[in-house]
Write an enzyme that holds these catalytic residues in place. Structure first.
Site, mmCIF file in Angstrom:
data_model
loop_
_atom_site.group_PDB
_atom_site.id
_atom_site.type_symbol
_atom_site.label_atom_id
_atom_site.label_comp_id
_atom_site.label_asym_id
_atom_site.label_seq_id
_atom_site.Cartn_x
_atom_site.Cartn_y
_atom_site.Cartn_z
ATOM 1 N N TYR A 1 0.849 -1.194 0.000
ATOM 2 C CA TYR A 1 0.000 0.000 0.000
ATOM 3 C C TYR A 1 0.884 1.242 0.000
ATOM 4 C CZ TYR A 1 -3.800 -3.146 1.536
ATOM 5 O OH TYR A 1 -4.715 -4.162 1.645
ATOM 6 N N GLY A 2 0.805 1.985 -1.093
ATOM 7 C CA GLY A 2 1.648 3.170 -1.213
ATOM 8 C C GLY A 2 3.121 2.838 -1.249
#
Length: 346
Positions: A63-64
């Site tokens: 995530y990210g």
């Protein structure tokens, strides 16, 4: 907020889990389409969740590209939250570099990535370390042995898996029992009233083996938020990222049924969709993600809704899966034996 037993363990987690996929995504990327929240915004959401009784937080290394884990760790420290009061879950599998070994469920990748996740989260242990996806290359035995080593070393408390088919989870459980190593205590899977596919194989397996269920995308990527109608789909995440797949015609029938219940109670359609999940016995925790505090507050409100038997029956009917083999044959033949439970022979 209720707390449910986690799998076959003695751990208890809140029935809602704060998902942090919206933390740290860069504009123009997949995760950026879902959310780009930075530290101050993340702190507000985390505080609101913890104040409401949520003790379970889910993230992932991808995530990210690590930003979600880093922001979560910073938010916990900045808010002065007690680490011992939180159950933190993260994941490993997806690509975290350009090389051929910077992905997958190998010992090589798992051992490297757990170090990186611990560093970004700013903690000395991960409460739940999950395999994020299916790797058709790596033997399951290699994966479960690597995870068990992390448990024995104290870096990880429990292990779980996400997005695996039922046969593979069952095989992993068998291998873990044979080797006497840490087993998967949870499955993180897509489940919503508009997407009940896991009920065919995964749900019976989890109930049989006492494996917990963490639900991702309970609002079907925003489709069940109430913003979407047959007359025209509203703005939101699905406009840029139409995922997970939904049978929209059937989905709109489900929304219509929920809207009637929601209007009668004076609440949002989203609350009814979440409440339906919270009424399903197989569900351990429902992961909710938000970009704004008011979204989080509305989602948390689902814990206060007790659907009636009539409401549940109407929602089950409109969202039921079509009959498929071998399900219909199992049900037919099972009647021979199930009937004996109700009318045992003299």
């Amino acid at each position: 907020m209720r707390y449910n037993r986690f799998g076959r363990t003695g751990l208890f987690v809140s029935e809602l889990c704060l998902g942090t996929m919206t933390f740290g995504g860069a504009e123009g990327t997949t995760w950026g389409n879902i959310g780009q929240l930075q530290l101050d915004e993340a702190k507000g959401l985390l505080k609101g969740a913890v104040d409401a009784g949520i003790n379970f937080i889910d993230t992932a290394n991808v995530y990210g590209n690590g930003a979600s884990e880093e922001i979560l760790g910073q938010a916990i420290q900045s808010l002065g939250l007690s680490r011992n009061d939180l159950v933190i879950a993260t994941k490993v599998f997806g690509p975290m570099g350009e090389g051929p070994n910077a992905r997958g469920n190998t010992r090589y990748h798992i051992m490297q990535q757990v170090k990186e996740s611990l560093k970004r989260l700013g903690t000395d242990h991960i409460d739940l370390y999950q395999i994020h996806g299916w790797d058709p290359v790596t033997p399951i035995e290699e994966t479960v042995r690597a995870l068990d080593d992390l448990v024995r070393q104290g870096h990880v408390r429990y292990v779980g898996v996400s997005n695996w088919p039922a046969w593979a989870v069952a095989k992993a459980l068998g291998i873990s029992e044979r080797l006497n190593v840490a087993r998967f205590e949870s499955v993180q899977a897509y489940y919503s009233i508009a997407g009940r596919g896991l009920e065919r194989e995964l749900v019976p397996m989890m109930q049989s083996e006492q494996v917990g269920l963490m639900v991702w995308s309970p609002l079907a990527g925003g489709f069940l938020s109430g913003k979407y109608t047959r007359e025209g789909e509203g703005e939101g995440r699905r406009a840029a990222f139409d995922f997970p797949p939904v049978d929209k015609e059937k989905g709109f029938d489900v929304i219509d049924a929920m809207r009637g219940i929601a209007d009668a109670r004076g609440v949002s359609v989203a609350r009814i969709a979440l409440a339906w999940l919270l009424h399903q016995p197989v569900v351990t925790s429902v992961i909710i993600g938000a970009k704004r505090p008011e979204q989080l507050t509305d989602n948390i409100g689902a814990t206060e809704i007790a659907l009636t038997a009539e409401e549940l029956a109407s929602l089950d009917a409109v969202s039921a899966l079509p009959s498929e083999y071998p399900g219909w044959m199992l049900e037919l033949q099972g009647e021979y034996r199930a009937g004996q439970l109700n009318h045992p022979p003299r």
